[in-house]
Design a protein around this motif. Structure first.
Motif, PDB file in Angstrom:
ATOM      1  N   UNK A 349       0.829  -1.200   0.000  1.00  0.00           N
ATOM      2  CA  UNK A 349       0.000   0.000   0.000  1.00  0.00           C
ATOM      3  C   UNK A 349       0.869   1.259   0.000  1.00  0.00           C
ATOM      4  N   UNK A 350       2.003   1.233   0.709  1.00  0.00           N
ATOM      5  CA  UNK A 350       2.885   2.397   0.769  1.00  0.00           C
ATOM      6  C   UNK A 350       3.457   2.737  -0.595  1.00  0.00           C
ATOM      7  N   UNK A 351       3.606   1.743  -1.473  1.00  0.00           N
ATOM      8  CA  UNK A 351       4.223   1.963  -2.780  1.00  0.00           C
ATOM      9  C   UNK A 351       3.226   1.991  -3.933  1.00  0.00           C
ATOM     10  N   UNK A 352       1.941   1.876  -3.639  1.00  0.00           N
ATOM     11  CA  UNK A 352       0.981   1.755  -4.736  1.00  0.00           C
ATOM     12  C   UNK A 352       0.862   3.024  -5.578  1.00  0.00           C
ATOM     13  N   UNK A 353       1.187   4.189  -5.000  1.00  0.00           N
ATOM     14  CA  UNK A 353       1.091   5.440  -5.754  1.00  0.00           C
ATOM     15  C   UNK A 353       2.440   5.900  -6.300  1.00  0.00           C
ATOM     16  N   UNK A 354       3.469   5.094  -6.143  1.00  0.00           N
ATOM     17  CA  UNK A 354       4.803   5.460  -6.621  1.00  0.00           C
ATOM     18  C   UNK A 354       4.891   5.124  -8.107  1.00  0.00           C
ATOM     19  N   UNK A 355       4.965   6.150  -8.942  1.00  0.00           N
ATOM     20  CA  UNK A 355       4.959   5.923 -10.386  1.00  0.00           C
ATOM     21  C   UNK A 355       6.285   5.405 -10.922  1.00  0.00           C
ATOM     22  N   UNK A 356       7.324   5.436 -10.104  1.00  0.00           N
ATOM     23  CA  UNK A 356       8.629   4.978 -10.568  1.00  0.00           C
ATOM     24  C   UNK A 356       9.054   3.646  -9.974  1.00  0.00           C
ATOM     25  N   UNK A 357       8.257   3.118  -9.088  1.00  0.00           N
ATOM     26  CA  UNK A 357       8.645   1.874  -8.432  1.00  0.00           C
ATOM     27  C   UNK A 357       7.447   0.929  -8.387  1.00  0.00           C
ATOM     28  N   UNK A 358       7.645  -0.263  -8.897  1.00  0.00           N
ATOM     29  CA  UNK A 358       6.579  -1.267  -8.927  1.00  0.00           C
ATOM     30  C   UNK A 358       7.005  -2.484  -8.122  1.00  0.00           C
ATOM     31  N   UNK A 359       6.120  -2.936  -7.230  1.00  0.00           N
ATOM     32  CA  UNK A 359       6.387  -4.150  -6.454  1.00  0.00           C
ATOM     33  C   UNK A 359       5.666  -5.312  -7.118  1.00  0.00           C
ATOM     34  N   UNK A 360       6.445  -6.279  -7.558  1.00  0.00           N
ATOM     35  CA  UNK A 360       5.914  -7.533  -8.108  1.00  0.00           C
ATOM     36  C   UNK A 360       6.058  -8.566  -6.996  1.00  0.00           C
ATOM     37  N   UNK A 361       4.945  -9.075  -6.500  1.00  0.00           N
ATOM     38  CA  UNK A 361       5.011  -9.927  -5.318  1.00  0.00           C
ATOM     39  C   UNK A 361       4.497 -11.328  -5.606  1.00  0.00           C
ATOM     40  N   UNK A 362       5.076 -12.267  -4.873  1.00  0.00           N
ATOM     41  CA  UNK A 362       4.583 -13.633  -4.860  1.00  0.00           C
ATOM     42  C   UNK A 362       4.399 -14.031  -3.402  1.00  0.00           C
ATOM     43  N   UNK A 363       3.123 -14.236  -3.018  1.00  0.00           N
ATOM     44  CA  UNK A 363       2.757 -14.543  -1.648  1.00  0.00           C
ATOM     45  C   UNK A 363       2.376 -16.012  -1.556  1.00  0.00           C
ATOM     46  N   UNK A 364       3.051 -16.737  -0.678  1.00  0.00           N
ATOM     47  CA  UNK A 364       2.739 -18.162  -0.493  1.00  0.00           C
ATOM     48  C   UNK A 364       1.495 -18.262   0.385  1.00  0.00           C
TER      49      UNK A 364
END
Length: 756
Positions: A349-364
Motif C-alpha cells: 500500500x505504501x508503494x501503490x502510488x509510486x509511479x517509478x517503483x513497482x512491487x511484483x510480489x509472490x505470496x505463499x
C-alpha cells in the motif's frame, strides 16, 4: 643581519660544501683539538681547591668549555676553512622571470589598493630586475593556463587577466621549451592559486634533474578577514524523479563565527530546499546536509549557495554548481513473502502510488500455492521464484519476507547471490517467524550476503512490542530522514508508535552500518542494518511490525509511506544497467579534457569485453561528436575514451554498446565545462604550495618585502653554466666577534667566580 655576521648570503652555506685549504692533513687538526681539550681539562682540574671541588665543578666546566672553544677556533683558522660553492657565470646564464597573470592576481587585498599583479610588477621594477640584468640574461614570461614569453614588463600591465592558473603545466612547458638553454634559475611571482590540483611529481622531478632552482615570491593575504566559502557539494550524479536526494555541503568561514547563514539549493530560479545553519569557528571546516526533491526527469544543474553576509570580501565563492541526471525509468522490486501478514499488505500500500517503483510480489498462501500481484505478464512468476538469470535479473531489487531458507533451491540461492554481486541489485531481508535465524538463513549459502552474523538458533522472533530509535549514522541518512534537521529527526523517531514485533538480528559485520536500533524491555538490538556487497547492497529490517506506524497515527501522517519509499528507492537506485558510463568529474574547471569510462555487461551481466562501444556527445550551440571507446586489456568489460570539450557549457553524452549488431544497452551522463570559476575560490595566498615548490627544487620562498635580496642569492646555483668558487671563511665578522667574546667572557666569569 645574516650577511653582516657571516659575510655571504644564506644560499652559500645551504648549497656549498665546507672544505679545509690548509696544507696539513685534517686528522692532525682533530688530534690537536682532542689534545687541547684534554690538556685544558687537566690544567683546570689540578688548580681547583680540594675542599670546594664538588661545589665549583660546574663553574670549572663552563670555564673549560670557553677555553676549549677558543682553542678549537684558533686551530680551525690555521687550517684555512672555506666553503666550496657553484656560482653562475655572469652574462652566460638565463634567469626566467615568471609572473602569474591569472584572475586571482587582480585581487586587491587591501580593499581598493594595488592588485597582487601590480605589487609583483612593482617589486621587479624596484631595482630587482635591473640588478638581475647586470649579471644575467633575463626572459620574462606570463603564466596562466600556459606560459608565454613577453618582451617587457609593461606588456603585463595591459594584458587582461586570464581565467585560470596552471602552475605545474606552465613550469613543465617552460622546462621543455628551454631544454637547450642555460637556465640558471626561475623566479616565480604568484599567489600560489593553481586550478589543476597542485604541482605533480613529474614537474618537480624535471627541475630537480636539471638542478634548476625555482625561487617563489608570494603575494596576497594568507588569511582573509571576512569571508564564507563553500569548499564542495557532494551529491549523487543520478537520482530518481520526485525522490528525496541528500547533498553534503562542506564550507569554512572567517570573521562570522557563531553567526547564522542561509544554505539553499536551487534549480535555476527555483528554490528546492533551504535551511538556516550556524557557522563554526574561524577556519574550521564544517559539513552540512540538505535534503531536497530534484523534481521531474532531466539533466539538472543545481546551485548550492550561502546567502552573502555583510562585509564579505569575496562573494563569488559562496556558491557551487553540480549536475544531477534525474531518471524516470521504472524500477521493479520482487517481493517474496511466505505467509499472509499485515506487513506485506502495508508495504504494498505504501508503494501503490509510486509511479517509478513497482512491487511484483509472490505470496505463499499454502504449501504449493502462490498469489501473484503486480505482474506484467501472465507467465511472470508462474513457476514460482525464478531459476534463471534472464528471469531474475530484470528486477532491480528483491525483498525476502517471512520465508525459510529451505524454500529456495541451491541453484536459486546461487542466483540470488549473483543478483547482488554480479547484477548489482539490492536485497532486503525482513523479520518474521520464518525469517533470519528462525528461517535457517544463518546456515545457508547466503549467510555471507547478510550485513549481520545471524544467531544460529530458533526462537529469535518475538511477538512483543519494541520501540525504534536512530543511531548517529541513521540521524543523517537518506533512508531514515523523516525530518530535515538531524536532531529533530532523532526526536521524531523516538515518538513513533511501537513496533508490533521484533527479531534478534545478531551481530553487525565490520563493513555494515546500523541506522536504527530497537529497545525491547532492557535490551537494545539492531533494527535496520545496511551493507555494500559486490556491485550491490543488502539490508536487514529486523521486524515485521512497521505497519503500526500507519495504523496508530493520524490519517494525514505519512511517516510509514515516506520510510518505505525511501528504503526501497535506496534499494533500487544504484542498481546498474547493462552499460554504466562515468567521468572522473562532472564539472570541468578551465580545462575541457575529459576521460570517459564504461562498464559493459551482456544479457546475463557478465563482462562483455568484445562489445563495440561508442559515445555520442551533444554540446552547446548544437555541437556534436562521436567517439569510439577502446577496451581495457586489464579489466574485461571496461572501456575508455578521451575527448576535449573546446567550449564552456553543458554536455550530454549517450554511451551505446552493441555486439553483433544487437544492442546490449545504453547509458546517459552529463558534464559541464566552466571557465573562470575556480579562480573565485581559495583566493588566499597558497604559501604551502609556493614553499614546497621552492624547497623541492633547491630555491627559496621570498616575501615581497625581502625580494630585494634575491639578486644576491640567485647566483648560487648548479644549473646552467657555473664555476666552483672557494670562499674563505676566516675573515667573517662572526669569527672576529667570537675571538673577542670567548676570552672576554671567560675572564669576566673567572673574576666573578674565582674558580681558577
Amino acid at each position: 643581519m645574516f650577511e653582516l655576521l657571516f659575510k655571504y648570503p644564506r644560499a652559500v652555506f645551504s648549497k656549498g660544501t665546507v672544505v679545509l685549504l690548509g696544507a696539513w692533513p685534517w686528522w692532525v687538526f682533530v688530534v690537536l683539538v682532542v689534545v687541547a681539550g684534554v690538556g685544558l681539562g687537566w690544567l683546570i682540574r689540578s688548580k681547583l681547591p680540594q675542599a670546594s671541588m664538588h661545589v665549583k665543578n660546574w663553574r670549572a666546566g663552563v670555564i673549560w668549555l670557553l677555553q676549549f672553544a677558543l682553542a678549537a677556533l684558533v686551530l680551525l683558522l690555521l687550517w684555512q676553512p672555506a666553503i666550496l660553492v657553484a656560482e653562475l657565470r655572469p652574462q652566460q646564464n638565463i634567469i626566467a622571470v615568471v609572473v602569474d597573470d591569472s584572475r586571482s592576481m587582480s585581487i586587491a587585498d587591501s580593499g581598493g589598493g594595488a592588485t597582487r599583479e601590480a605589487q609583483a610588477i612593482k617589486a621587479l621594477e624596484g631595482g630587482v630586475l635591473d640588478q638581475l640584468q647586470k649579471k644575467f640574461q633575463i626572459r620574462i614570461y606570463r603564466l596562466d593556463r600556459q606560459i608565454s614569453r613577453v618582451p617587457k614588463l609593461d606588456d603585463l600591465k595591459t594584458a587582461p587577466p586570464a581565467s585560470a592558473t596552471r602552475i605545474g603545466d606552465g613550469l613543465k612547458q617552460l622546462a621543455g621549451e628551454a631544454a637547450d638553454l642555460p637556465i640558471g634559475a626561475v623566479v616565480l611571482l604568484s599567489d600560489g592559486a593553481d586550478n589543476s590540483g597542485g604541482i605533480d611529481l613529474d614537474t618537480i622531478s624535471t627541475f630537480r634533474s636539471r638542478r634548476i632552482p625555482v625561487h617563489t615570491v608570494g603575494f596576497g593575504n594568507e588569511q582573509v578577514a571576512h569571508d564564507v566559502e563553500i569548499n564542495d557539494a557532494v551529491v549523487a550524479p543520478r537520482a530518481l524523479a520526485d525522490s528525496r536526494l541528500a547533498a553534503k555541503v562542506t564550507l569554512h568561514q572567517r570573521g562570522y563565527a557563531e553567526q547564522k547563514a542561509m544554505l539553499t539549493v536551487r534549480d535555476g530560479a527555483k528554490v528546492l530546499a533551504g535551511r538556516q545553519i550556524t557557522l563554526a569557528a574561524d577556519g574550521a571546516t564544517q559539513n552540512e546536509s540538505l535534503l531536497f526533491n530534484p523534481g521531474d526527469a532531466g539533466a539538472k544543474t543545481l546551485q548550492f549557495s550561502i546567502d552573502p553576509l555583510p562585509g564579505e570580501e569575496n562573494r563569488d565563492n559562496n556558491s557551487v554548481s553540480r549536475l544531477v541526471n534525474v531518471e524516470s525509468a521504472k524500477r521493479r522490486v520482487l517481493y517474496v513473502e511466505g505467509e499472509p501478514r499485515w506487513e506485506y499488505k502495508f508495504i504494498r500500500r505504501a508503494e501503490q502510488d509510486d509511479r517509478l517503483l513497482a512491487i511484483v510480489s509472490m505470496l505463499r498462501t499454502s504449501e504449493n500455492k502462490i498469489y501473484r500481484q503486480g505482474i506484467d505478464d501472465p507467465k511472470e512468476l508462474a513457476d514460482g521464484f525464478p531459476s534463471r538469470a534472464e528471469e531474475l535479473f530484470p528486477y532491480q531489487a528483491i525483498i525476502i519476507g517471512s520465508v525459510e531458507a529451505s524454500y529456495f533451491t541451491a541453484a536459486q540461492k546461487e542466483l540470488i547471490q549473483q543478483f547482488v554481486d554480479r547484477r548489482g541489485g539490492g536485497l532486503l531481508f525482513l523479520g518474521g517467524r520464518a525469517s533470519l535465524g528462525d528461517g535457517g538463513w544463518a546456515g545457508s549459502s547466503l549467510a555471507d550476503l547478510l550485513p549481520v552474523a545471524l544467531p544460529n538458533k530458533k526462537g529469535t522472533f518475538h511477538r512483543d512490542p519494541a520501540t525504534a530509535s536512530l543511531t548517529s549514522a541513521g540521524a543523517d541518512n537518506i533512508i531514515t530522514r523523516l525530518i530535515e534537521d538531524p536532531a529533530a529527526n532523532v526526536e521524531r523517531w523516538k515518538k513513533l508508535p511501537y513496533l508490533m514485533d521484533y527479531q534478534e538480528a545478531g551481530t553487525p559485520k565490520p563493513g555494515a552500518v546500523v541506522l536504527a536500533e530497537m529497545t525491547a524491555g532492557n535490551h537494545k538490538m539492531p533494527l535496520l542494518i545496511t551493507e555494500n556487497y559486490g556491485r550491490g547492497r543488502t539490508a536487514v529490517l529486523a521486524t515485521g511490525g512497521t505497519w503500526r506506524w500507519r495504523m496508530s497515527q493520524p490519517l494525514e501522517d505519512q511517516t510509514h509511506e515516506e520510510f518505505w519509499q525511501q528504503l526501497l528507492r535506496w534499494l533500487v537506485m544504484d542498481t546498474p544497467g547493462h552499460v554504466v558510463a562515468a567521468v572522473p568529474s562532472q564539472m570541468l574547471q578551465d580545462d575541457g579534457r575529459v576521460q570517459f569510462s564504461a562498464d559493459v555487461r551482456d544479457k546475463n551481466y557478465l563482462p562483455a569485453g568484445d562489445a563495440h562501444v561508442e559515445a555520442h556527445i551533444l554540446g552547446p550551440g548544437g555541437s556534436a561528436a562521436q567517439i569510439e571507446m577502446t577496451p581495457d586489456p586489464n579489466a574485461p568489460g571496461t572501456f575508455h575514451a578521451e575527448w576535449t570539450a573546446d567550449q564552456p557549457g553543458s554536455y550530454l553524452t549517450e554511451v551505446i554498446a552493441t555486439r553483433d549488431k544487437d544492442e546490449l544497452g545504453r547509458d546517459v551522463l552529463t558534464f559541464a565545462r566552466t571557465d573562470g570559476v575556480a579562480e573565485n575560490f581559495h583566493t588566499e595566498q597558497n604559501r604551502d604550495l609556493l614553499e614546497k615548490l621552492s624547497a623541492e627544487t633547491g630555491g627559496r620562498y621570498w616575501k615581497p618585502q625581502d625580494v630585494s635580496r634575491l639578486p644576491g642569492e640567485i647566483s648560487y646555483s648548479e644549473a646552467g653554466i657555473t664555476v666552483r668558487d672557494a670562499k674563505e671563511l676566516w675573515n667573517m665578522p662572526i669569527v672576529f666577534l667570537l675571538l673577542l667574546l670567548l676570552p672576554s667572557t671567560e675572564w669576566l666569569l673567572r673574576r666573578k667566580w674565582g674558580v681558577v
